[in-house]
Design a protein around this motif. Sequence first.
Motif, short mmCIF file in Angstrom:
data_model
loop_
_atom_site.label_atom_id
_atom_site.label_comp_id
_atom_site.label_asym_id
_atom_site.label_seq_id
_atom_site.Cartn_x
_atom_site.Cartn_y
_atom_site.Cartn_z
N LYS A 128 68.27 24.29 14.13
CA LYS A 128 67.80 25.15 15.22
C LYS A 128 69.00 25.72 15.97
CE LYS A 128 64.86 25.07 19.33
NZ LYS A 128 64.08 24.20 20.23
N TYR A 133 76.16 18.02 14.64
CA TYR A 133 75.82 16.61 14.82
C TYR A 133 76.64 15.74 13.86
CZ TYR A 133 73.11 12.35 15.38
OH TYR A 133 72.74 11.05 15.63
N SER A 157 66.37 10.29 23.43
CA SER A 157 65.05 10.91 23.21
C SER A 157 64.07 10.50 24.30
CB SER A 157 64.51 10.50 21.84
OG SER A 157 64.43 9.08 21.75
N SER A 158 64.35 9.37 24.98
CA SER A 158 63.45 8.89 26.04
C SER A 158 63.88 9.36 27.43
CB SER A 158 63.42 7.35 26.03
OG SER A 158 64.71 6.83 26.29
N ASN A 167 66.37 17.44 28.44
CA ASN A 167 66.76 18.77 27.97
C ASN A 167 67.19 19.66 29.12
OD1 ASN A 167 66.46 18.83 25.11
ND2 ASN A 167 64.25 18.61 25.40
N ASP A 211 74.27 20.94 20.07
CA ASP A 211 72.89 21.29 20.40
C ASP A 211 72.16 21.67 19.13
OD1 ASP A 211 70.59 21.85 21.79
OD2 ASP A 211 71.30 23.75 22.62
N GLY A 241 68.70 21.03 17.57
CA GLY A 241 67.34 20.51 17.65
C GLY A 241 67.25 19.35 18.62
N GLU A 242 66.86 18.18 18.10
CA GLU A 242 66.73 16.99 18.94
C GLU A 242 68.08 16.32 19.21
OE1 GLU A 242 63.76 15.92 20.37
OE2 GLU A 242 63.20 17.91 19.62
N ASN A 243 69.08 16.68 18.45
CA ASN A 243 70.41 16.06 18.61
C ASN A 243 71.25 16.87 19.59
OD1 ASN A 243 69.85 14.05 16.63
ND2 ASN A 243 70.25 15.57 15.04
N LYS A 244 71.45 16.28 20.76
CA LYS A 244 72.21 16.96 21.80
C LYS A 244 73.27 16.02 22.35
CE LYS A 244 68.07 19.55 23.10
NZ LYS A 244 68.39 20.74 22.32
#
Length: 339
Positions: free
Chosen positions: A3, A16, A56-57, A62, A88, A90-93
């Motif tokens: 993404k 990542y 993620s929690s 974001n 940055d 997707g979910e990996n930030k």
Amino acid sequence: MVKESNIKLNNHQYSYREVVAITNNFKTIIGEGGFGKVYLGILTDETQVAVKLLSSSSKQGNKEFRAEAQLLMIVHHKNLVSLVGYCDEGENKALIYEYMANGDLRHHLSVTNTNVLNWKERLQIAVDAAHGLEYLHNGCKPPIIHRDLKTPNILLNENMQAKIADFGLSRAFSTENDSHVSTDHPAGTRGYLAPEFQASGNVNRKSDVYSFGIVLFELITGRPAIIIEPKEHIHIVDWVYPIIESGDIQNIIDPKLQGEFHTNSAWKAVEIAMSCVPTAAIQRPDMSEVLAELKECLALEMSNGRSESRVTGGNMTTSSNPLIMTSLELQSDIAALAR
């Protein structure tokens, strides 16, 4: 398909896979906050970095990730932790910062730390942090309010230079009075929150000044913002007021210093901290005034290294130094403020 990042930064963007390599598969944790864990990293040129990985929690993670990344791209100051790069995908930030070898200020003030910061070091750290906050308030247009200033968010590099970190809750305000009513989750940390925020959710530059006053009291006393007693939890301001009124500086200054400080600079530091924490925001000074006063306080301590003043049993022994008489006047003024 990866993404595409919607953060437009000039800093280096890392994949990542690169973040995994930099951290040696997230081998060494060096910190943890509401955002997520912080790992030690080493770039290809052997530069050490701190890698903050978004959990993620993480609540509103974001939003805070983008706020911090975008803010640190536009602000640059020697007393703000600098951003090296980001990831940055997707979910990996992740946010990648300069590495601060001596960790956070709260650790250095804790009872478990054996390397006690001396009085001059504490004043220098206060000046450093004041420089950083003054830049955010007055050097940035529009002004930036940190909203979560506290000792765990003041980091120290290998030279013990202090830098402000953790800008995930910061806001830039361009309204007439530089204030904002928070409608999202509460910003800040218990013990550091200004009374006006607790009452109405309203924050402005003076809210940061209040938090800075709490940090200064922690540097002075060695105690945390919320002091845990056997039967109650006491806010540091409520703890220090009656002692200030008694006029005994020995019972205010961190006992770990074992009396190794000069009375006049100690009283001046207490006076500055007091000026930052009135309940009414309008009564607090601008950070430019706080910075100027702290510089004077540090200069006073440096000059007193060559004087004959000393602390004995909580009372001051004086020579003919006119600066010492000034500290006695400060003591009287502070006691009056505490009433």
